[in-house]
Scaffold this motif. Structure first.
Motif, PDB file in Angstrom:
ATOM      1  N   VAL A 195      54.723  64.414  59.816  1.00  0.00           N
ATOM      2  CA  VAL A 195      53.584  63.535  59.537  1.00  0.00           C
ATOM      3  C   VAL A 195      53.905  62.597  58.374  1.00  0.00           C
ATOM      4  N   PHE A 196      54.513  63.131  57.327  1.00  0.00           N
ATOM      5  CA  PHE A 196      54.886  62.307  56.172  1.00  0.00           C
ATOM      6  C   PHE A 196      55.824  61.179  56.579  1.00  0.00           C
ATOM      7  N   VAL A 197      56.838  61.497  57.371  1.00  0.00           N
ATOM      8  CA  VAL A 197      57.807  60.482  57.795  1.00  0.00           C
ATOM      9  C   VAL A 197      57.121  59.418  58.650  1.00  0.00           C
ATOM     10  N   CYS A 198      56.231  59.832  59.531  1.00  0.00           N
ATOM     11  CA  CYS A 198      55.521  58.876  60.386  1.00  0.00           C
ATOM     12  C   CYS A 198      54.586  57.979  59.578  1.00  0.00           C
ATOM     13  N   ILE A 199      53.976  58.521  58.544  1.00  0.00           N
ATOM     14  CA  ILE A 199      53.144  57.687  57.663  1.00  0.00           C
ATOM     15  C   ILE A 199      54.020  56.664  56.948  1.00  0.00           C
ATOM     16  N   TRP A 200      55.159  57.106  56.449  1.00  0.00           N
ATOM     17  CA  TRP A 200      56.083  56.193  55.753  1.00  0.00           C
ATOM     18  C   TRP A 200      56.570  55.098  56.683  1.00  0.00           C
ATOM     19  N   LYS A 201      56.821  55.434  57.937  1.00  0.00           N
ATOM     20  CA  LYS A 201      57.347  54.464  58.886  1.00  0.00           C
ATOM     21  C   LYS A 201      56.301  53.424  59.290  1.00  0.00           C
ATOM     22  N   GLY A 202      55.039  53.841  59.437  1.00  0.00           N
ATOM     23  CA  GLY A 202      54.053  52.960  60.055  1.00  0.00           C
ATOM     24  C   GLY A 202      53.077  52.248  59.141  1.00  0.00           C
ATOM     25  N   PHE A 203      53.030  52.620  57.845  1.00  0.00           N
ATOM     26  CA  PHE A 203      52.010  52.012  56.987  1.00  0.00           C
ATOM     27  C   PHE A 203      52.177  50.502  56.781  1.00  0.00           C
ATOM     28  N   PRO A 204      53.403  49.922  56.831  1.00  0.00           N
ATOM     29  CA  PRO A 204      53.517  48.479  56.579  1.00  0.00           C
ATOM     30  C   PRO A 204      52.711  47.606  57.536  1.00  0.00           C
ATOM     31  N   LEU A 205      52.597  48.016  58.803  1.00  0.00           N
ATOM     32  CA  LEU A 205      51.816  47.221  59.749  1.00  0.00           C
ATOM     33  C   LEU A 205      50.362  47.155  59.339  1.00  0.00           C
ATOM     34  N   VAL A 206      49.773  48.302  59.015  1.00  0.00           N
ATOM     35  CA  VAL A 206      48.372  48.341  58.592  1.00  0.00           C
ATOM     36  C   VAL A 206      48.200  47.588  57.282  1.00  0.00           C
ATOM     37  N   MET A 207      49.118  47.779  56.357  1.00  0.00           N
ATOM     38  CA  MET A 207      49.060  47.082  55.068  1.00  0.00           C
ATOM     39  C   MET A 207      49.073  45.567  55.250  1.00  0.00           C
ATOM     40  N   THR A 208      49.956  45.074  56.119  1.00  0.00           N
ATOM     41  CA  THR A 208      50.077  43.630  56.337  1.00  0.00           C
ATOM     42  C   THR A 208      48.819  43.063  56.960  1.00  0.00           C
ATOM     43  N   MET A 209      48.254  43.757  57.940  1.00  0.00           N
ATOM     44  CA  MET A 209      47.042  43.275  58.601  1.00  0.00           C
ATOM     45  C   MET A 209      45.859  43.258  57.635  1.00  0.00           C
ATOM     46  N   ILE A 210      45.733  44.308  56.827  1.00  0.00           N
ATOM     47  CA  ILE A 210      44.639  44.352  55.855  1.00  0.00           C
ATOM     48  C   ILE A 210      44.829  43.282  54.789  1.00  0.00           C
ATOM     49  N   LEU A 211      46.069  43.082  54.343  1.00  0.00           N
ATOM     50  CA  LEU A 211      46.349  42.052  53.346  1.00  0.00           C
ATOM     51  C   LEU A 211      45.995  40.670  53.878  1.00  0.00           C
TER      52      LEU A 211
END
Length: 299
Positions: free
Chosen positions: A170-186
């Motif tokens: 779960v930790f690795v998957c969070i690390w891998k996928g958070f940039p997409l959500v971060m970019t969209m929210i930004l």
């Protein structure tokens, strides 16, 4: 071609609308051959007990009804749902925090934006192999760092333990996928006019009130889209988990995608695997409907 109108003036008319269809025909054929046909064929073989070569025994809806009576199916789906909730929740929590930080003016902001986007650029297989090496119980750097800091006294088998394998994945998957959500929210935060926040401050609104009544409503369309895409993507996740643990130890990380793969290519029960795949398709569709209902705009 040019045609004469009733009032005698000349107007230009498109020769034929068929040209537009000719331009779109290649992509339509590609989508049909790579997406539509496999889905239809998968639905077809779900009605057969088959090895795709010599055995084609028609069983009807047997595999569909049996799935709802099989404990392994329920356990795998529930584990996958829990996995999806944790990963997507981690993406949104980390994405909101980093997007809020990067939305502020400070020196070197562009550099940090690039750094935080790096996990998304790496292929999933590369990320999985990288963290498999980091978490290796014998020579992994994670154990070395933790032992040097005095946090552990002996090497820990992060991916070989039933208790630790699932949180590690779960930790690795969070690390891998958070940039997409971060970019969209930004992107959504930057589209909100600062005048709203200035007016709210003049009226005495707290930071929490500004976040609740300005930020969240303005981000709702983006949050809805990202929530649906992220949930469906990680519900059917396969590459990262399979490369790191192959569903083990035991069934600790045996997501539904891995169960389908094992049923098809290890047990050679392609009909059963296809039926499970069709059920997962409808589950993903249900997830999108629930996400829309939860995040719909109030009238």
């Amino acid at each position: 071609m040019k045609v004469m109108s009733k009032d005698g003036t000349v107007r230009v008319k498109v020769k034929s609308q068929r040209q537009g269809y000719y331009f779109t025909l290649p992509i339509v054929v590609m989508l049909a051959s790579l997406i539509i046909y496999p889905m239809i064929y998968g639905f077809y073989i779900s009605f057969f007990n088959t090895n795709l070569v010599t055995k084609w025994n028609f069983v009807g809806l047997k595999y569909y009804t049996a799935a709802f009576q099989e404990a392994a199916f329920y356990q795998s789906v529930l584990l996958t749902a829990w996995f999806m909730v944790l990963v997507v929740g981690g993406h949104f929590l980390l994405g909101f925090i980093l997007a809020s930080m990067l939305n502020k003016e400070f020196k070197g902001r562009t550099v940090f934006r690039v750094i935080f986007m790096l996990p998304w650029f790496f292929p999933e297989a590369v990320v999985a192999l990288l963290f498999t090496w980091i978490m290796n119980p014998m020579y992994g750097i994670l154990n070395s760092v933790l032992k040097g800091a005095g946090l552990i006294s002996t090497n820990v088998s992060w991916l070989g333990s039933k208790e630790l394998a699932f949180p590690a994945v779960v930790f690795v998957c969070i690390w891998k996928g958070f940039p997409l959500v971060m970019t969209m929210i930004l992107a959504g935060l930057q589209s909100i006019s600062k005048d709203y926040y200035e007016a709210a401050e003049i009226d005495g609104a707290s930071k929490w009130a500004q976040f609740k009544y300005i930020t969240i409503p303005a981000l709702k369309p983006i949050l809805t889209t990202v929530l649906i895409l992220d949930s469906v993507w990680w519900f059917k996740q396969y590459t990262l988990v399979y490369t790191m643990t192959a569903g083990g130890p035991g069934t600790a990380t045996n997501l539904i995608s891995l169960s389908i793969y094992g049923t098809a290519f290890n047990d050679l029960r392609f009909g059963k695997a296809s039926a499970w795949g069709i059920l997962v398709f409808f589950i993903c569709y249900l997830i999108s409907l629930v996400s829309k209902a939860v995040t719909r705009d109030d009238e």
